[in-house]
Design an enzyme around this catalytic site. Structure first.
Site, PDB file in Angstrom:
ATOM      1  N   ASP A  79       0.778  -1.242   0.000  1.00 18.57           N
ATOM      2  CA  ASP A  79       0.000   0.000   0.000  1.00 18.57           C
ATOM      3  C   ASP A  79       0.808   1.289   0.000  1.00 18.57           C
ATOM      4  OD1 ASP A  79      -1.497  -2.176   0.646  1.00 18.57           O
ATOM      5  OD2 ASP A  79      -2.377  -1.333   2.447  1.00 18.57           O
ATOM      6  N   GLU A 114       4.048  -8.436  11.936  1.00 17.17           N
ATOM      7  CA  GLU A 114       3.553  -8.101  10.586  1.00 17.17           C
ATOM      8  C   GLU A 114       4.725  -7.960   9.607  1.00 17.17           C
ATOM      9  OE1 GLU A 114       1.170  -4.566  10.577  1.00 17.17           O
ATOM     10  OE2 GLU A 114       0.491  -4.867   8.501  1.00 17.17           O
TER      11      GLU A 114
HETATM   12  C1  9YW Z   1      -4.243  -1.292   5.589  1.00 17.87           C
HETATM   13  C2  9YW Z   1      -3.782  -7.020   5.990  1.00 17.87           C
HETATM   14  C3  9YW Z   1      -3.349  -5.935   5.036  1.00 17.87           C
HETATM   15  C4  9YW Z   1      -2.559  -6.494   3.857  1.00 17.87           C
HETATM   16  C5  9YW Z   1      -1.903  -5.381   3.033  1.00 17.87           C
HETATM   17  C6  9YW Z   1      -1.124  -4.481   3.958  1.00 17.87           C
HETATM   18  C7  9YW Z   1      -2.049  -3.929   5.047  1.00 17.87           C
HETATM   19  C8  9YW Z   1      -4.154  -2.730   5.318  1.00 17.87           C
HETATM   20  O1  9YW Z   1      -2.580  -5.011   5.785  1.00 17.87           O
HETATM   21  O2  9YW Z   1      -3.057  -3.141   4.494  1.00 17.87           O
HETATM   22  O3  9YW Z   1      -5.236  -0.823   6.143  1.00 17.87           O
HETATM   23  O4  9YW Z   1      -3.326  -0.559   5.290  1.00 17.87           O
HETATM   24  O5  9YW Z   1      -0.483  -3.454   3.264  1.00 17.87           O
HETATM   25  O6  9YW Z   1      -1.080  -5.943   2.059  1.00 17.87           O
HETATM   26  O7  9YW Z   1      -3.381  -7.263   3.055  1.00 17.87           O
HETATM   27  O8  9YW Z   1      -2.691  -7.753   6.425  1.00 17.87           O
END
Ligand code: 9YW
Length: 425
Positions: free
Chosen positions: A168, A398
């Protein structure tokens, strides 16, 4: 079985909310798309039925047009922003859980093959009907990708929101995201910084842009054709395309087992198109694969982990083979744990901030897989060993600081536990 394997299984049990797994308690309280695909592979190492169930719960949220949403909001929670009201996709669903309006990397097809193969080795012929159903859901989603996210037929699929990439907050999106307005109608009530230090999370202006994009697409009433024209952010992403290509190859493998001839043909065409698209994104001078900003028409040269993800899908030529090996070694040089999500020599590198340097176990899992596929087993073994060590030292966090090995972000993280189980399997 080691105590740590036990602990990894216990995390998946702890994050189980009734057949689906949240990435971590509180910070991410719903079902996330690619997290669940990785998690189902973790489950497959010890519980095939639960592995299937993870994917079955995910497709409860699949849209009529085939899209697999990035979040399925099975049960309400106020510990995450933006929730279902901000997305406002309710109108598309009758008797289905509400979801977000965007997608995430299609690891689903890779996961389905992985769990089906284990089921076969366990002599579980009874999984056939479940496999068939999930296969067709995956096929519908791959058709959606090709139709909706490569309408101009480049052989590359595009993301319309950084959240779709799964990476992200990557510097890869900085330039494209800077063009997006920070004006929002929605009040931004961030919850993430209540769970994790703000120093590890995206900046406020990034969140404003993330929400602005949601509003643009919500105003298109989530119609994919309107979204394509209205999108202020549109990137043909090599990481996404590589995962789609690899998942397509895995679906072809399943279709062969299920003797689905038409589907094999259809998927083989998709596969060829995506491989051609990916091959064209290699850059000799950068020693990696680069995404394309569809609005500026420019290559995105920022050195991120996405450079190496196409290895999971394609066979490198001799020159690329050496170049990739040297480049990955360069990025890992001096690190306690590689592969950093942004190259340490880049001015964008931040060892603790979300996708701007830290190491993700699932990204390493993909890189290890791609290196093995390309006969770079020695380097793969080093990265695999370092990933396992990082988890054993710092816990199922994480992500990890590559310089110190410190565990960061959320605790008791499902996909880190799944990565451990699979890498150890
Ligand atoms: C957010 C859940 C998710 C991942 C993404 C990661 C993060 C969520 O967490 O995004 O709200 O920013 O970047 O890859 O799927 O683990």
């Amino acid at each position: 079985m080691s105590d740590i394997t036990d602990a990894a299984r216990a995390i998946l049990a702890f994050n189980d909310r009734g057949g689906y797994t949240v990435p971590t308690d509180a910070l991410y309280p719903f079902q996330w798309n690619w997290d669940s695909a990785f998690v189902s592979m973790g489950f497959a190492t010890f519980n095939i039925d639960r592995a299937y169930q993870e994917l079955e719960r995910l497709i409860e949220g699949q849209w009529d047009d085939g899209m697999l949403p990035h979040i399925v909001f099975h049960v309400p929670s106020d510990t995450y922003f933006p929730g279902p009201d901000v997305w406002n996709t309710h109108h598309r669903h009758h008797k289905k859980p509400t979801t977000s309006g965007i997608t995430q990397p299609p690891v689903f097809g890779m996961a389905l093959r992985y769990i089906y193969e284990i089921a076969l080795t366990e002599g579980r012929e009874d999984v056939l009907a479940r496999t068939r159903l999930l296969f067709h859901a995956a096929l519908r989603s791959h058709r959606w990708w090709m139709k909706v996210r490569d309408p101009e037929k480049r052989g590359l699929v595009a993301i319309l929101h950084p959240w779709e990439s799964g990476s992200d907050n990557s510097p890869a999106w900085d330039e494209a995201l800077a063009r997006v307005s920070t004006i929002t109608k929605t009040e931004i009530c961030r919850q993430d910084t209540k769970h994790v230090s703000a120093a590890m999370r995206p900046h406020h202006a990034d969140y404003q842009r993330f929400i602005h994009l949601v509003e643009v697409y919500r105003e298109c009433k989530w119609d994919p054709v309107k979204q394509w024209s209205a999108a202020p952010f549109k990137v043909a992403d090599v990481q996404m395309t590589a995962i789609l290509a690899r998942a397509t190859a895995d679906l072809i493998w399943i279709a062969s087992h299920l003797n689905l001839l038409d589907e094999i043909n259809e998927l083989s065409t998709i596969h060829r198109i995506l491989l051609d698209g990916l091959r064209g994104r290699w850059r000799n001078n950068l020693r990696g694969f680069v995404s394309l900003d569809l609005i500026s028409g420019k290559d995105i040269q920022k050195p991120t982990q996405a450079y190496f993800i196409p290895l999971i899908a394609i066979e490198l030529d001799t020159y690329q083979h050496e170049a990739v090996q040297d480049e990955i070694e360069r990025w890992c040089n001096g690190m306690i744990v590689g592969v950093p999500s942004t190259a340490p020599f880049s001015s964008d590198f931040e060892s603790k901030r979300y996708w701007r340097g830290p190491v993700w176990a699932v990204i390493n899992w993909l890189i290890v897989d791609g290196l093995c596929k390309n006969h770079l087993a020695e380097l793969a073994a080093i990265i695999e060993g370092n990933t396992i060590n990082a988890i054993e030292r710092a816990g199922f966090r994480e992500y990890f600081d590559p310089i110190t090995g410190e565990g960061l972000g959320g605790n008791s993280f499902s996909w880190t536990a799944a990565a451990y189980l699979v890498l150890r399997h």
